[in-house]
Motif scaffolding. Structure first.
Motif, PDB file in Angstrom:
ATOM      1  N   LEU A 204       0.823  -1.211   0.000  1.00  0.00           N
ATOM      2  CA  LEU A 204       0.000   0.000   0.000  1.00  0.00           C
ATOM      3  C   LEU A 204       0.860   1.265   0.000  1.00  0.00           C
ATOM      4  O   LEU A 204       0.661   2.134  -0.849  1.00  0.00           O
ATOM      5  N   PRO A 205       1.829   1.412   0.913  1.00  0.00           N
ATOM      6  CA  PRO A 205       2.624   2.641   0.872  1.00  0.00           C
ATOM      7  C   PRO A 205       3.451   2.771  -0.402  1.00  0.00           C
ATOM      8  O   PRO A 205       3.616   3.886  -0.915  1.00  0.00           O
ATOM      9  N   ALA A 206       3.952   1.651  -0.948  1.00  0.00           N
ATOM     10  CA  ALA A 206       4.733   1.753  -2.179  1.00  0.00           C
ATOM     11  C   ALA A 206       3.846   2.284  -3.301  1.00  0.00           C
ATOM     12  O   ALA A 206       4.226   3.207  -4.037  1.00  0.00           O
ATOM     13  N   THR A 207       2.644   1.713  -3.405  1.00  0.00           N
ATOM     14  CA  THR A 207       1.710   2.206  -4.424  1.00  0.00           C
ATOM     15  C   THR A 207       1.391   3.667  -4.151  1.00  0.00           C
ATOM     16  O   THR A 207       1.327   4.492  -5.066  1.00  0.00           O
ATOM     17  N   LEU A 208       1.211   3.963  -2.878  1.00  0.00           N
ATOM     18  CA  LEU A 208       0.843   5.331  -2.524  1.00  0.00           C
ATOM     19  C   LEU A 208       1.941   6.307  -2.944  1.00  0.00           C
ATOM     20  O   LEU A 208       1.654   7.375  -3.488  1.00  0.00           O
ATOM     21  N   VAL A 209       3.204   5.929  -2.720  1.00  0.00           N
ATOM     22  CA  VAL A 209       4.303   6.839  -3.065  1.00  0.00           C
ATOM     23  C   VAL A 209       4.294   7.104  -4.570  1.00  0.00           C
ATOM     24  O   VAL A 209       4.390   8.252  -5.019  1.00  0.00           O
ATOM     25  N   ILE A 210       4.137   6.032  -5.362  1.00  0.00           N
ATOM     26  CA  ILE A 210       4.124   6.207  -6.818  1.00  0.00           C
ATOM     27  C   ILE A 210       2.985   7.149  -7.219  1.00  0.00           C
ATOM     28  O   ILE A 210       3.175   8.127  -7.949  1.00  0.00           O
ATOM     29  N   MET A 211       1.805   6.860  -6.697  1.00  0.00           N
ATOM     30  CA  MET A 211       0.636   7.677  -7.024  1.00  0.00           C
ATOM     31  C   MET A 211       0.840   9.122  -6.565  1.00  0.00           C
ATOM     32  O   MET A 211       0.431  10.068  -7.231  1.00  0.00           O
ATOM     33  N   LEU A 212       1.451   9.254  -5.405  1.00  0.00           N
ATOM     34  CA  LEU A 212       1.638  10.599  -4.849  1.00  0.00           C
ATOM     35  C   LEU A 212       2.587  11.409  -5.717  1.00  0.00           C
ATOM     36  O   LEU A 212       2.350  12.591  -5.962  1.00  0.00           O
ATOM     37  N   VAL A 213       3.645  10.742  -6.215  1.00  0.00           N
ATOM     38  CA  VAL A 213       4.597  11.447  -7.075  1.00  0.00           C
ATOM     39  C   VAL A 213       3.860  11.941  -8.324  1.00  0.00           C
ATOM     40  O   VAL A 213       3.989  13.099  -8.729  1.00  0.00           O
ATOM     41  N   VAL A 214       3.050  11.071  -8.901  1.00  0.00           N
ATOM     42  CA  VAL A 214       2.310  11.471 -10.101  1.00  0.00           C
ATOM     43  C   VAL A 214       1.314  12.583  -9.752  1.00  0.00           C
ATOM     44  O   VAL A 214       1.186  13.580 -10.470  1.00  0.00           O
ATOM     45  N   HIS A 215       0.636  12.409  -8.630  1.00  0.00           N
ATOM     46  CA  HIS A 215      -0.354  13.394  -8.166  1.00  0.00           C
ATOM     47  C   HIS A 215       0.298  14.759  -8.035  1.00  0.00           C
ATOM     48  O   HIS A 215      -0.220  15.772  -8.520  1.00  0.00           O
ATOM     49  N   LEU A 216       1.479  14.785  -7.409  1.00  0.00           N
ATOM     50  CA  LEU A 216       2.144  16.079  -7.176  1.00  0.00           C
ATOM     51  C   LEU A 216       2.694  16.662  -8.471  1.00  0.00           C
ATOM     52  O   LEU A 216       2.610  17.871  -8.698  1.00  0.00           O
ATOM     53  N   SER A 217       3.237  15.793  -9.358  1.00  0.00           N
ATOM     54  CA  SER A 217       3.797  16.364 -10.576  1.00  0.00           C
ATOM     55  C   SER A 217       2.678  16.855 -11.492  1.00  0.00           C
ATOM     56  O   SER A 217       2.826  17.888 -12.145  1.00  0.00           O
ATOM     57  N   LEU A 218       1.546  16.157 -11.474  1.00  0.00           N
ATOM     58  CA  LEU A 218       0.409  16.663 -12.258  1.00  0.00           C
ATOM     59  C   LEU A 218      -0.089  17.989 -11.678  1.00  0.00           C
ATOM     60  O   LEU A 218      -0.459  18.903 -12.399  1.00  0.00           O
ATOM     61  N   PHE A 219      -0.078  18.044 -10.357  1.00  0.00           N
ATOM     62  CA  PHE A 219      -0.496  19.266  -9.677  1.00  0.00           C
ATOM     63  C   PHE A 219       0.395  20.424 -10.122  1.00  0.00           C
ATOM     64  O   PHE A 219      -0.070  21.526 -10.412  1.00  0.00           O
ATOM     65  N   ARG A 220       1.692  20.157 -10.250  1.00  0.00           N
ATOM     66  CA  ARG A 220       2.632  21.179 -10.702  1.00  0.00           C
ATOM     67  C   ARG A 220       2.409  21.510 -12.181  1.00  0.00           C
ATOM     68  O   ARG A 220       2.489  22.649 -12.608  1.00  0.00           O
ATOM     69  N   LYS A 221       2.133  20.489 -12.932  1.00  0.00           N
ATOM     70  CA  LYS A 221       1.938  20.676 -14.377  1.00  0.00           C
ATOM     71  C   LYS A 221       0.753  21.609 -14.618  1.00  0.00           C
ATOM     72  O   LYS A 221       0.831  22.521 -15.443  1.00  0.00           O
ATOM     73  N   HIS A 222      -0.331  21.402 -13.888  1.00  0.00           N
ATOM     74  CA  HIS A 222      -1.523  22.218 -14.115  1.00  0.00           C
ATOM     75  C   HIS A 222      -1.483  23.507 -13.342  1.00  0.00           C
ATOM     76  O   HIS A 222      -2.262  24.418 -13.586  1.00  0.00           O
ATOM     77  N   GLY A 223      -0.607  23.545 -12.350  1.00  0.00           N
ATOM     78  CA  GLY A 223      -0.572  24.723 -11.492  1.00  0.00           C
ATOM     79  C   GLY A 223      -1.676  24.645 -10.461  1.00  0.00           C
ATOM     80  O   GLY A 223      -2.594  23.833 -10.552  1.00  0.00           O
ATOM     81  N   LEU A 224      -1.549  25.526  -9.498  1.00  0.00           N
ATOM     82  CA  LEU A 224      -2.520  25.530  -8.429  1.00  0.00           C
ATOM     83  C   LEU A 224      -3.861  26.027  -8.954  1.00  0.00           C
ATOM     84  O   LEU A 224      -3.917  26.934  -9.763  1.00  0.00           O
ATOM     85  N   HIS A 225      -4.915  25.381  -8.524  1.00  0.00           N
ATOM     86  CA  HIS A 225      -6.243  25.827  -8.944  1.00  0.00           C
ATOM     87  C   HIS A 225      -6.653  26.984  -8.053  1.00  0.00           C
ATOM     88  O   HIS A 225      -7.028  26.784  -6.898  1.00  0.00           O
ATOM     89  N   ALA A 226      -6.530  28.209  -8.615  1.00  0.00           N
ATOM     90  CA  ALA A 226      -6.708  29.383  -7.771  1.00  0.00           C
ATOM     91  C   ALA A 226      -8.173  29.630  -7.496  1.00  0.00           C
ATOM     92  O   ALA A 226      -9.039  29.370  -8.325  1.00  0.00           O
ATOM     93  N   LYS A 227      -8.419  30.101  -6.319  1.00  0.00           N
ATOM     94  CA  LYS A 227      -9.769  30.477  -5.929  1.00  0.00           C
ATOM     95  C   LYS A 227     -10.121  31.768  -6.673  1.00  0.00           C
ATOM     96  O   LYS A 227      -9.382  32.748  -6.612  1.00  0.00           O
ATOM     97  N   GLN A 228     -11.256  31.745  -7.354  1.00  0.00           N
ATOM     98  CA  GLN A 228     -11.694  32.935  -8.100  1.00  0.00           C
ATOM     99  C   GLN A 228     -12.642  33.753  -7.232  1.00  0.00           C
ATOM    100  O   GLN A 228     -13.315  33.197  -6.383  1.00  0.00           O
ATOM    101  N   PRO A 229     -12.778  35.032  -7.417  1.00  0.00           N
ATOM    102  CA  PRO A 229     -11.952  35.874  -8.279  1.00  0.00           C
ATOM    103  C   PRO A 229     -10.625  36.216  -7.605  1.00  0.00           C
ATOM    104  O   PRO A 229     -10.559  36.245  -6.387  1.00  0.00           O
TER     105      PRO A 229
END
Ligand code: FES
Lengths: 681, 193
Positions: A204-229
């Motif tokens: 579980l933690p190994a899978t979690l680490v892999i997923m987390l890395v992807v989750h964080l890099s995607l988060f960086r790729k898209h940038g932070l979802h800013a609260k509007q306005p």
């Protein structure tokens, strides 16, 4: 170096080293990219949830790895190693406490993070995949929580896991195989632990680490979802948002430490000593498949699922399948569809409403579950006195109840309603009693494990099973209490219990006080002695009421000497009793004109058979003897009144009790069990 | 440009570039996938093989186990709980004469036969307790209730009544129970293999 400028001073040694690595790895650019991210509209507190989750996970990794270095996953060592961590290793209580409380904090943070993402619509394109990853991460975290609960192999984790894995067996077709795979065989044991541990600390933690890395890099790729306005100028991730994140992490840690240390603070204020082993995560009694555990409940964050199953009460197996598998499955499916639904404004509103409804529903179910378990604390049982009375009088027969209520449908309905409430009260009271008992058992197992002789190789369960203090009352209740009382005659309500008993009260049997009562003409034929037995008008009663009251032959000092000598036989000689008093008593007992006229005692001339041999009366050996076979000529012989021969059986049959069980009852009656040195005096 | 660079960026033509034929490319890709796949097959296969081992483990075969003597069960129609003791194997550990579960035994007035009920809850496997005051059975986990002879009291989380067990009384009064585990949570009483 091609990058160095001629006007720049040559870097120092450290700088050179940094350059060397940067040349070969390009780490500066990486760090720059990680830290110098634009935060549109400036840093905000509402963005901290993701970071606190990462922090919580890292805390679990750090504490988990250290726990791992001291944990041993097997049915004979899991509880034992956790005991050692919690109660003997320095700082073990703190480390385990952090791991335990942070796991719960993580579930709360997950809920907050999810709620924030859904409300802000942060799952919309192009962030769908990242939202799905987040849901997978959530399931992984819940999976780790579920598997971690079993690892201490205590009663609580064992029974909760039995229920959970039995539910897994309900999955159509593959259920039974699935269950057997998870449990690691047909029964719970070593392989349940090794598998759960491999899941909890490996898969579980190994899978979690892999997923987390992807989750964080995607988060960086898209940038932070800013609260509007966006009203404020942009800021940099480092240090503005990081500062807010760090403060939030510190706050989470402070809450976790607060939860762990709160009982210590309370103890300090009350002036009680602080026992570190009692802080942080608790450890129940070692898992025992043959010992019921009525206080079995899942961790609080799974309580709503537990309660949800009850919604389908009366649906039978379909309801179970529905509640445990179909509805949670559908809920997850809807959550996975959220990014698609969220493309439309209405869909987004649905998503928000759905999430809030789920969280609200879970909260409500949790409250219901807690109310069911704890309602006896605030309900006064006296309000149900009439319901109970009527139920007892009619033995619950609906026809009789209806008749007693004059067949008035209104009254009957009211009775039924109140009877249900009364039932709920009793259920809750049973749970609360079980919780108290669980605490007592847990404390005792920990006390036993702390003996200077340590835990035997067969594990702590063997200690508990051979402990007179824990087993004695259970064995007594099951095999002896249908006839014998065991109650302090001075205690409130004792007389009612004694009147119900049909054999002697065995409280403090073997002690001087017990003997004094037996030799008291007012008591010997009373309910605490022979009053409710076939010996009510027997020789002994006759002797005590007639011979002993003859002051010419029996001076009060003689009787006291006999009492002292008998207590000495049992090994309970009063330390104050002078040896010559005991000697005098012995002579009186052996005397063929006195006790020795019926009883064999030591090497007096009495033959066995007329009355019990009272040599070593009340000693362990004597008790084991009479429990094993009271019909033996050494004891009551033919005049034995109803007492079973617990240790004797015909060829091929099983005796009612094993010799080990008989020994436990004897030890318990004699008050002989392990006491820790500090509490001994 | 930095002098420390990976081979890929050196700018020399690659042998598999656009000049190479599509067929050769396809073959290389296919072979790469097959070789790589085969290489991983061994550890994954061996892993799955061992992981599935529990599926072929069977519990102890159902057998009559001596539980008590007839005289140990009062003939008052009130069930009493008795531990079931048997040798037990847990993976590499063998236990001699361990309590492995419990049964409720009940005898009617003057009767020489004994009714046996498994103490394992048919709902999800908790330990059913007897409620002496209400003369019924009660499971502490999800509050299933059963009548004193094990019948279901609706509405109940349990899908079926308590599981009866076969019970034999020998000539010398020895009471033996055929100890079995059943699948929980389903309406039918199906013994586990
Ligand atoms: S396990 Fe008995 S009611 Fe659920």
């Amino acid at each position: 170096m091609s990058t160095s400028h001629p006007d720049k001073p040559k870097p120092g040694l450290l700088g050179q080293l940094a350059d060397f690595f940067d040349d070969r790895t390009g780490y500066r650019a990486l760090v720059h990219e990680a830290l110098y991210e634009r935060v549109p509209g400036g840093a905000r507190w509402r963005y901290v949830w993701g970071s606190t989750l990462v922090f919580a996970f890292l805390t679990q990794v750090i504490t988990g790895l250290v726990l791992w270095s001291s944990y041993s996953a097997s049915a004979q060592t899991a509880w034992e190693s956790v005991y050692y961590i919690q109660h003997e290793m320095t700082g073990g209580w703190l480390l385990r406490g952090i791991h335990h409380v942070m796991a719960q904090a993580m579930v709360v943070l997950l809920a907050l993070h999810l709620m924030q993402v859904v409300i802000d619509g942060a799952y919309r394109a192009p962030r769908e995949v990242n939202f799905w990853l987040g849901l997978v991460l959530m399931m992984l975290v819940l999976g780790m929580a579920l598997t971690g609960y079993l690892l201490p192999w205590d009663q609580k984790g064992y029974w909760a896991t039995r229920v959970a894995t039995n539910l897994a067996g309900l999955v159509p077709l593959v259920g039974p195989s699935l269950q057997q795979l998870v449990v690691g065989g047909p029964d719970y044991g070593h392989h349940t632990l090794t598998r759960f541990f491999a899941l909890h600390a490996g898969f579980l933690p190994a899978t979690l680490v892999i997923m987390l890395v992807v989750h964080l890099s995607l988060f960086r790729k898209h940038g932070l979802h800013a609260k509007q306005p966006i009203t404020k100028p942009d800021a940099m991730f480092w240090p503005d948002q990081v500062l807010k994140d760090a403060v939030a992490m510190l706050a989470v840690m402070a809450v976790v430490l607060g939860v762990i240390l709160m009982p210590a603070l309370r103890a300090m204020l009350d002036g009680r000593p602080i026992v570190p082993g009692e802080l942080g995560a608790e450890l129940g009694a070692p898992a025992d498949p043959s010992q019921p555990y009525a206080a079995a409940r899942p961790e609080w964050y799974f309580l709503f699922l537990f309660q949800f199953l009850k919604v389908f009460e009366g649906w039978g197996a379909t309801g179970e399948f529905f509640g445990a598998i179909v509805v949670p499955g559908l809920t997850m499916a809807v959550m996975f569809l959220m990014p698609i639904l969220g493309r439309w404004n209405l869909g987004h509103r649905f998503n928000v409403a759905f999430t809030l409804a789920i969280l609200g529903g879970a909260g409500l179910l949790t409250a219901l579950a807690l109310n069911e378990d704890y309602c006896a604390r605030w309900i006064d049982p006296a309000t149900f006195a009439d319901v109970r009375e009527l139920h007892e009088k009619t033995e619950g027969d609906p026809a009789k109840i209806a008749a007693a209520l004059g067949n008035d449908p209104g009254k009957i309905a009211d009775f039924k309603k109140r009877h249900r409430k009364w039932d709920a009260y009793r259920h809750s009271q049973a749970f609360l009693d079980a919780a108290v008992q669980a605490k007592v058992d847990a404390e005792r197992s920990i006390e036993l494990a702390g003996r200077p002789e340590k835990i035997p190789p067969a594990g702590a369960l063997e200690l508990v099973r051979n402990d007179a203090l824990s087993q004695g009352p259970k064995l007594f209740a099951q095999h002896c209490a249908s006839c014998h009382a065991h109650v302090d005659p001075a205690a409130a309500g004792a007389s009612a219990l004694l009147a119900k008993a049909s054999a002697a009260n065995l409280f403090e049997f073997g002690k001087a006080a017990w003997m004094r009562g037996l030799l008291d003409p007012k008591q010997v034929a009373g309910p605490a002695y022979f009053g409710n037995t076939a010996h009510k008008e027997g020789d002994m009663v006759n002797f005590v009421t007639n011979d002993l009251t003859d002051r010419d032959t029996w001076k009060p000092a003689d009787i006291e000497a006999v009492i002292a000598a008998m207590a000495a036989e049992a090994g309970f000689a009063d330390t104050q009793a002078p040896p010559d008093l005991i000697e005098k008593g012995r002579t009186l007992i052996a005397d063929g004109e006195r006790c020795g006229g019926c009883h064999k005692f030591g090497d007096n001339d009495m033959e066995l058979g007329s009355a019990p041999d009272i040599t070593g009366w009340g000693s362990k050996e004597w008790l084991v003897g009479i429990l094993t076979d009271p019909t033996h000529e050494r004891f009551y012989g033919d005049s034995n009144d109803r007492m079973p021969s617990f240790g004797k059986a015909d060829e091929g049959a099983m005796p009612l009790l094993t010799s080990q069980q008989i020994g436990l009852i004897a030890d318990w009656l004699r008050g002989e069990w392990y006491r820790p040195a500090a509490a001994a005096h | 440009m930095n002098r420390h660079q990976g081979n890929a960026d050196r700018g020399q033509p690659v042998s598999g570039g656009p000049a190479a034929s599509g067929r050769r490319n396809f073959l290389a890709e296919f072979a790469a996938m097959v070789c790589g796949g085969l290489a991983f097959l061994a550890p994954v296969g061996a892993g799955v093989w061992m992981f599935l081992d529990p599926l072929r483990r069977r519990g102890a075969a159902a057998a009559f186990l001596p539980v008590t003597e007839l005289s140990g069960i009062p003939d008052d129609g009130v069930p009493r709980q008795f531990p079931v003791v048997a040798d037990r194997v847990d993976a590499w550990t063998g236990f001699a004469a361990e309590p492995i579960g419990a049964v409720y035994l009940c005898r009617q007035k003057g009767s020489q036969t004994v009714e046996a009920l498994s103490a394992t809850c048919p709902h999800a496997g908790c330990f059913v307790e007897i409620d002496k005051a209400e003369k019924c059975f009660r499971c502490p986990c999800h509050n299933s209730r059963f009548t004193i002879d094990g019948g279901i009291v609706a509405p109940s989380p349990s899908p079926r009544a308590m599981d009866g067990l076969e019970c034999q009384v020998g000539k010398n009064g020895a009471v033996a129970v055929k100890w079995q585990n059943f699948y929980t949570g389903i309406a039918e009483k199906v013994a586990r293999p």
